[in-house]
Design an enzyme around this catalytic site. Structure first.
Site, mmCIF file in Angstrom:
data_model
loop_
_atom_site.group_PDB
_atom_site.id
_atom_site.type_symbol
_atom_site.label_atom_id
_atom_site.label_comp_id
_atom_site.label_asym_id
_atom_site.label_seq_id
_atom_site.Cartn_x
_atom_site.Cartn_y
_atom_site.Cartn_z
ATOM 1 N N HIS A 1 0.803 -1.230 0.000
ATOM 2 C CA HIS A 1 0.000 0.000 0.000
ATOM 3 C C HIS A 1 0.836 1.282 0.000
ATOM 4 O O HIS A 1 0.268 2.371 -0.068
ATOM 5 C CB HIS A 1 -0.911 0.006 1.233
ATOM 6 C CG HIS A 1 -0.129 0.135 2.500
ATOM 7 N ND1 HIS A 1 0.541 -0.933 3.067
ATOM 8 C CD2 HIS A 1 0.129 1.203 3.290
ATOM 9 C CE1 HIS A 1 1.163 -0.519 4.153
ATOM 10 N NE2 HIS A 1 0.940 0.778 4.304
ATOM 11 N N HIS B 1 1.646 6.935 -0.668
ATOM 12 C CA HIS B 1 0.761 6.119 0.169
ATOM 13 C C HIS B 1 -0.553 5.954 -0.584
ATOM 14 O O HIS B 1 -1.279 6.911 -0.803
ATOM 15 C CB HIS B 1 0.538 6.803 1.524
ATOM 16 C CG HIS B 1 0.068 5.860 2.580
ATOM 17 N ND1 HIS B 1 -1.217 5.375 2.624
ATOM 18 C CD2 HIS B 1 0.729 5.280 3.614
ATOM 19 C CE1 HIS B 1 -1.342 4.552 3.657
ATOM 20 N NE2 HIS B 1 -0.169 4.479 4.275
#
Length: 148
Positions: free
Chosen positions: A57, A72
């Site tokens: 992620h 992110h």
């Protein structure tokens, strides 16, 4: 100066718009965010350099000048434990700016009740060092902001 590219396609927004206080308050560093298109795609390297950290992620790429950029993908996506993400590179790899790093599907992230907004952060930078955040829509690999 470092030109930081958009890792994903979507609408560029101020970091303050990220629905996470750690990013929106600039605690990680200054930068921008992208509200991504809701379709499967690939997140690319925002700068050329070495992948210092790679999670499904999120990733950090550090350029030869020592500057690091964090990407992110979505908010609270660490809770997915990699589900819905496919690594296209490995930690320690050298990548070119715009090279695919992670495949993901923002619509699936949103369907799971999480925000797919992507924070792009200039690590250890002064807030005043980030300039020229792109207005409106950006494509992956286009300039997102300049790090002076």
């Amino acid at each position: 100066m470092t030109t930081v590219l958009a890792p994903v396609e979507g609408a560029a927004v101020e970091l303050a718009a990220v629905p996470d206080p750690v990013f929106s308050a600039g605690m990680v560093g200054p930068g921008a965010a992208i509200d991504p298109l809701r379709e499967p795609g690939k997140a690319v390297a925002p700068i050329a350099g070495k992948i210092m950290k790679l999670h499904p992620h999120a990733y950090v790429i550090v350029g030869d000048d020592g500057r690091g950029v964090l990407v992110h993908l979505g908010i609270d996506t660490v809770q997915l434990k990699g589900e819905g993400f496919e690594l296209l590179a490995a930690e320690g790899d050298r990548v070119g700016a715009g090279q695919p790093v992670v495949a993901w599907d923002p619509a699936a992230i949103e369907a799971g009740g999480r925000s797919p907004v992507c924070a792009v952060v200039a690590l250890d930078a002064d807030a005043a060092a980030v300039r020229g955040v792109a207005p409106g829509s950006v494509r992956a690999g286009e300039e997102l902001f300049r790090w002076l």
